[in-house]
Write a protein that holds these residues in place. Structure first.
Motif, PDB file in Angstrom:
ATOM      1  N   GLU A   8       0.868  -1.173   0.000  1.00  0.00           N
ATOM      2  CA  GLU A   8       0.000   0.000   0.000  1.00  0.00           C
ATOM      3  C   GLU A   8       0.908   1.227   0.000  1.00  0.00           C
ATOM      4  OE1 GLU A   8      -3.750   0.817   2.709  1.00  0.00           O
ATOM      5  OE2 GLU A   8      -1.908   0.692   3.885  1.00  0.00           O
ATOM      6  N   VAL A   9       0.562   2.234  -0.790  1.00  0.00           N
ATOM      7  CA  VAL A   9       1.307   3.494  -0.824  1.00  0.00           C
ATOM      8  C   VAL A   9       0.360   4.587  -0.347  1.00  0.00           C
ATOM      9  CG1 VAL A   9       2.591   5.128  -2.249  1.00  0.00           C
ATOM     10  CG2 VAL A   9       2.708   2.692  -2.765  1.00  0.00           C
ATOM     11  N   VAL A  10       0.814   5.385   0.629  1.00  0.00           N
ATOM     12  CA  VAL A  10      -0.028   6.455   1.161  1.00  0.00           C
ATOM     13  C   VAL A  10       0.710   7.786   1.098  1.00  0.00           C
ATOM     14  CG1 VAL A  10      -1.392   4.977   2.679  1.00  0.00           C
ATOM     15  CG2 VAL A  10       0.680   6.010   3.541  1.00  0.00           C
ATOM     16  N   TYR A  11      -0.076   8.842   0.883  1.00  0.00           N
ATOM     17  CA  TYR A  11       0.439  10.215   0.852  1.00  0.00           C
ATOM     18  C   TYR A  11      -0.592  11.079   1.558  1.00  0.00           C
ATOM     19  CZ  TYR A  11       2.250  14.620  -1.096  1.00  0.00           C
ATOM     20  OH  TYR A  11       2.769  15.882  -1.258  1.00  0.00           O
ATOM     21  N   ALA A  12      -0.232  11.623   2.712  1.00  0.00           N
ATOM     22  CA  ALA A  12      -1.170  12.418   3.505  1.00  0.00           C
ATOM     23  C   ALA A  12      -1.087  13.881   3.100  1.00  0.00           C
ATOM     24  CB  ALA A  12      -0.860  12.267   4.983  1.00  0.00           C
ATOM     25  N   LEU A  13      -2.239  14.431   2.766  1.00  0.00           N
ATOM     26  CA  LEU A  13      -2.369  15.846   2.436  1.00  0.00           C
ATOM     27  C   LEU A  13      -3.071  16.533   3.603  1.00  0.00           C
ATOM     28  CD1 LEU A  13      -3.533  15.150  -1.185  1.00  0.00           C
ATOM     29  CD2 LEU A  13      -1.354  16.175  -0.537  1.00  0.00           C
ATOM     30  N   PRO A  14      -3.045  17.855   3.661  1.00  0.00           N
ATOM     31  CA  PRO A  14      -3.688  18.534   4.788  1.00  0.00           C
ATOM     32  C   PRO A  14      -5.173  18.178   4.957  1.00  0.00           C
ATOM     33  CG  PRO A  14      -2.319  20.078   3.602  1.00  0.00           C
ATOM     34  CD  PRO A  14      -2.333  18.799   2.799  1.00  0.00           C
ATOM     35  N   GLN A  15      -5.907  17.992   3.873  1.00  0.00           N
ATOM     36  CA  GLN A  15      -7.341  17.755   3.974  1.00  0.00           C
ATOM     37  C   GLN A  15      -7.764  16.303   3.770  1.00  0.00           C
ATOM     38  OE1 GLN A  15      -9.211  20.211   5.079  1.00  0.00           O
ATOM     39  NE2 GLN A  15      -7.393  21.501   5.066  1.00  0.00           N
ATOM     40  N   ARG A  16      -6.878  15.475   3.219  1.00  0.00           N
ATOM     41  CA  ARG A  16      -7.249  14.077   2.986  1.00  0.00           C
ATOM     42  C   ARG A  16      -5.994  13.217   2.806  1.00  0.00           C
ATOM     43  NH1 ARG A  16      -7.758  15.975  -2.456  1.00  0.00           N
ATOM     44  NH2 ARG A  16      -6.796  14.493  -3.854  1.00  0.00           N
ATOM     45  N   GLN A  17      -6.220  11.921   2.710  1.00  0.00           N
ATOM     46  CA  GLN A  17      -5.112  10.985   2.527  1.00  0.00           C
ATOM     47  C   GLN A  17      -5.333  10.188   1.251  1.00  0.00           C
ATOM     48  OE1 GLN A  17      -4.040   8.601   5.956  1.00  0.00           O
ATOM     49  NE2 GLN A  17      -3.798   6.825   4.658  1.00  0.00           N
ATOM     50  N   GLU A  18      -4.305  10.106   0.434  1.00  0.00           N
ATOM     51  CA  GLU A  18      -4.348   9.270  -0.771  1.00  0.00           C
ATOM     52  C   GLU A  18      -3.807   7.901  -0.397  1.00  0.00           C
ATOM     53  OE1 GLU A  18      -5.400   9.721  -3.879  1.00  0.00           O
ATOM     54  OE2 GLU A  18      -5.956  11.824  -3.679  1.00  0.00           O
ATOM     55  N   ARG A  19      -4.511   6.854  -0.795  1.00  0.00           N
ATOM     56  CA  ARG A  19      -4.103   5.484  -0.480  1.00  0.00           C
ATOM     57  C   ARG A  19      -4.287   4.622  -1.721  1.00  0.00           C
ATOM     58  NH1 ARG A  19      -7.680   1.850   1.425  1.00  0.00           N
ATOM     59  NH2 ARG A  19      -6.771  -0.079   2.108  1.00  0.00           N
ATOM     60  N   VAL A  20      -3.203   3.950  -2.137  1.00  0.00           N
ATOM     61  CA  VAL A  20      -3.250   3.108  -3.327  1.00  0.00           C
ATOM     62  C   VAL A  20      -2.744   1.719  -2.955  1.00  0.00           C
ATOM     63  CG1 VAL A  20      -2.394   2.823  -5.689  1.00  0.00           C
ATOM     64  CG2 VAL A  20      -2.782   5.127  -4.782  1.00  0.00           C
ATOM     65  N   GLU A  21      -3.554   0.706  -3.253  1.00  0.00           N
ATOM     66  CA  GLU A  21      -3.142  -0.677  -3.022  1.00  0.00           C
ATOM     67  C   GLU A  21      -2.575  -1.240  -4.316  1.00  0.00           C
ATOM     68  OE1 GLU A  21      -5.964  -3.194  -1.084  1.00  0.00           O
ATOM     69  OE2 GLU A  21      -6.664  -1.564   0.213  1.00  0.00           O
ATOM     70  N   LEU A  22      -1.471  -1.986  -4.195  1.00  0.00           N
ATOM     71  CA  LEU A  22      -0.778  -2.522  -5.371  1.00  0.00           C
ATOM     72  C   LEU A  22      -0.399  -3.975  -5.166  1.00  0.00           C
ATOM     73  CD1 LEU A  22       1.825   0.364  -5.794  1.00  0.00           C
ATOM     74  CD2 LEU A  22      -0.201   0.035  -7.198  1.00  0.00           C
TER      75      LEU A  22
END
Length: 108
Positions: A8-22
């Motif tokens: 899983e790759v995650v990138y936290a932004l101030p308003q939300r979190q991006e999460r991608v499963e691979l």
């Protein structure tokens, strides 16, 4: 057929979190996961070589670190200010702090 791992790759932004499963081939690196996630194209401000640090489950790692099944790769945003410098500046100004970073109530 080569074995596959789930990451899983995650990138936290101030308003939300991006999460991608691979699903990646065994032996894939942190850089492979970030590139396969599509987050570099979606967020051009991510710069792996200079600005953003990477981690696996909150431990800093290099981009060429090998991944294991069920790892979570984290892309960290750079700090806006150095926390130590901010605390030192507040101490120099004589501000009283309480645990949690907010101003403490003055005691009578």
């Amino acid at each position: 057929m080569s074995a596959m791992i789930h990451v899983e790759v995650v990138y936290a932004l101030p308003q939300r979190q991006e999460r991608v499963e691979l699903r990646l081939p065994e032996g894939a690196t942190v850089r492979d996961a970030v590139e396969a996630s599509g987050l570099l194209a979606k967020y051009p401000d991510i710069e792996l070589e200079r600005k953003n640090k990477l981690g696996v489950y909150a431990k800093l790692v290099k981009a060429d670190a090998a991944l294991h099944d069920r790892d979570r790769v984290e892309i960290y945003r750079p700090l806006i200010a150095d926390p130590k410098a901010v605390r030192k500046k507040r101490a120099d100004e004589g501000k009283v702090m309480k645990k949690g970073g907010g101003p403490a109530e003055e005691q009578v």
